[in-house]
Design a protein around this motif. Structure first.
Motif, mmCIF file in Angstrom:
data_model
loop_
_atom_site.group_PDB
_atom_site.id
_atom_site.type_symbol
_atom_site.label_atom_id
_atom_site.label_comp_id
_atom_site.label_asym_id
_atom_site.label_seq_id
_atom_site.Cartn_x
_atom_site.Cartn_y
_atom_site.Cartn_z
ATOM 1 N N ASN A 1 0.815 -1.218 0.000
ATOM 2 C CA ASN A 1 0.000 0.000 0.000
ATOM 3 C C ASN A 1 0.849 1.269 0.000
ATOM 4 N N CYS A 2 2.051 1.166 -0.519
ATOM 5 C CA CYS A 2 2.928 2.339 -0.578
ATOM 6 C C CYS A 2 2.312 3.390 -1.503
ATOM 7 N N PRO A 3 2.224 4.641 -1.048
ATOM 8 C CA PRO A 3 1.711 5.695 -1.937
ATOM 9 C C PRO A 3 2.563 5.786 -3.209
ATOM 10 N N THR A 4 1.923 6.000 -4.315
ATOM 11 C CA THR A 4 2.604 6.033 -5.613
ATOM 12 C C THR A 4 3.735 7.051 -5.629
ATOM 13 N N ALA A 5 3.528 8.193 -5.004
ATOM 14 C CA ALA A 5 4.543 9.246 -4.999
ATOM 15 C C ALA A 5 5.807 8.821 -4.249
ATOM 16 N N TRP A 6 5.693 7.884 -3.331
ATOM 17 C CA TRP A 6 6.844 7.442 -2.545
ATOM 18 C C TRP A 6 7.486 6.171 -3.092
ATOM 19 N N ALA A 7 6.857 5.531 -4.045
ATOM 20 C CA ALA A 7 7.279 4.203 -4.496
ATOM 21 C C ALA A 7 8.742 4.155 -4.922
ATOM 22 N N SER A 8 9.227 5.155 -5.629
ATOM 23 C CA SER A 8 10.622 5.109 -6.094
ATOM 24 C C SER A 8 11.607 5.246 -4.932
ATOM 25 N N GLN A 9 11.241 5.957 -3.869
ATOM 26 C CA GLN A 9 12.125 6.098 -2.705
ATOM 27 C C GLN A 9 12.293 4.786 -1.955
ATOM 28 N N PHE A 10 11.249 3.948 -1.971
ATOM 29 C CA PHE A 10 11.257 2.709 -1.205
ATOM 30 C C PHE A 10 11.450 1.482 -2.090
ATOM 31 N N LYS A 11 11.930 1.678 -3.333
ATOM 32 C CA LYS A 11 12.060 0.562 -4.260
ATOM 33 C C LYS A 11 13.099 -0.427 -3.739
ATOM 34 N N GLY A 12 12.697 -1.697 -3.679
ATOM 35 C CA GLY A 12 13.572 -2.749 -3.187
ATOM 36 C C GLY A 12 14.237 -3.513 -4.304
ATOM 37 N N ARG A 13 14.740 -4.696 -3.942
ATOM 38 C CA ARG A 13 15.465 -5.535 -4.881
ATOM 39 C C ARG A 13 14.678 -5.932 -6.114
ATOM 40 N N HIS A 14 13.410 -6.213 -5.943
ATOM 41 C CA HIS A 14 12.589 -6.726 -7.030
ATOM 42 C C HIS A 14 11.720 -5.627 -7.638
ATOM 43 N N ASP A 15 12.219 -4.399 -7.602
ATOM 44 C CA ASP A 15 11.532 -3.229 -8.156
ATOM 45 C C ASP A 15 10.136 -3.015 -7.585
ATOM 46 N N LYS A 16 9.936 -3.432 -6.346
ATOM 47 C CA LYS A 16 8.689 -3.169 -5.633
ATOM 48 C C LYS A 16 9.045 -2.418 -4.362
ATOM 49 N N PRO A 17 8.153 -1.547 -3.888
ATOM 50 C CA PRO A 17 8.453 -0.806 -2.659
ATOM 51 C C PRO A 17 8.580 -1.758 -1.470
ATOM 52 N N THR A 18 9.645 -1.579 -0.708
ATOM 53 C CA THR A 18 9.851 -2.376 0.498
ATOM 54 C C THR A 18 10.203 -1.453 1.654
#
Length: 190
Positions: free
Chosen positions: A131-148
């Motif tokens: 449920n990561c907000p779209t605007a924050w997704a790139s800041q929290f991008k993990g190993r598999h290109d998903k927010p972690t």
């Protein structure tokens, strides 16, 4: 009602009832009341289920209206009251650093298990943040290109979690999380 609440958050009945009773006894907000029109208010089960769903599943405030029949403002107030109640009930026991006696006990146990000087295990867990907000997704991008988001925890042999820290945005590797963590602040600052 209890079965509905337990299924919603996947908690054992005994644990749910224990937390429910503790919260109701701690804060009268969670008691069922009758409003001025003579209608029954929300049950403690509704209120606890709403808080559990929001915390455990990351569901939105709107979904609590559909599932538990709580309005947005009530769901937010309910969650705040729940968190304050949990801190008030369990804070002194479970939300504290080890004292001298605890440290001595942990060190003795570690010595018996051939880990002299060890008081706990430090570990990191990468959780996918659905449920990561779209605007924050790139800041929290993990190993598999998903927010972690990364949880840092120190746990003793008896599963006492005496330190937990969720990482800040940025590179979510273990070294960067440790660098931004407050874990060693007390040691560094004397």
């Amino acid at each position: 009602m209890a079965n509905l609440a337990i299924m919603a958050v996947s908690v054992r009945r005994e644990l749910f009832e224990s937390i429910l009773n503790a919260v109701v006894n701690h804060d009268h907000y969670f008691e069922r009341r009758v409003d001025v029109a003579g209608r029954q208010g929300l049950s403690p089960h509704h209120k606890l289920t709403s808080a559990f769903r929001m915390l455990a599943n990351g569901c939105s405030v709107d979904s609590t209206d559909e599932y538990c029949r709580l309005a947005e403002s009530t769901a937010i107030e309910n969650l705040k009251c729940f968190c304050k109640a949990i801190e008030g009930i369990y804070g002194a026991t479970y939300l504290c650093n080890p004292n001298r006696e605890d440290l001595k006990r942990l060190l003795r146990k570690a010595e018996k298990r051939d880990f002299p000087g060890m008081i706990g295990s430090l570990d990191y867990m990468h959780w996918e943040w659905n449920n990561c907000p779209t605007a924050w997704a790139s800041q929290f991008k993990g190993r598999h290109d998903k927010p972690t988001i990364v949880l840092e925890a120190v746990v003793s042999y008896d599963i006492w979690i005496w330190h937990a820290f969720f990482s800040a945005p940025g590179s979510n590797n273990d070294i960067n999380v440790l660098w931004s963590s407050p874990l060693f602040d007390n040691v560094v600052n004397g």
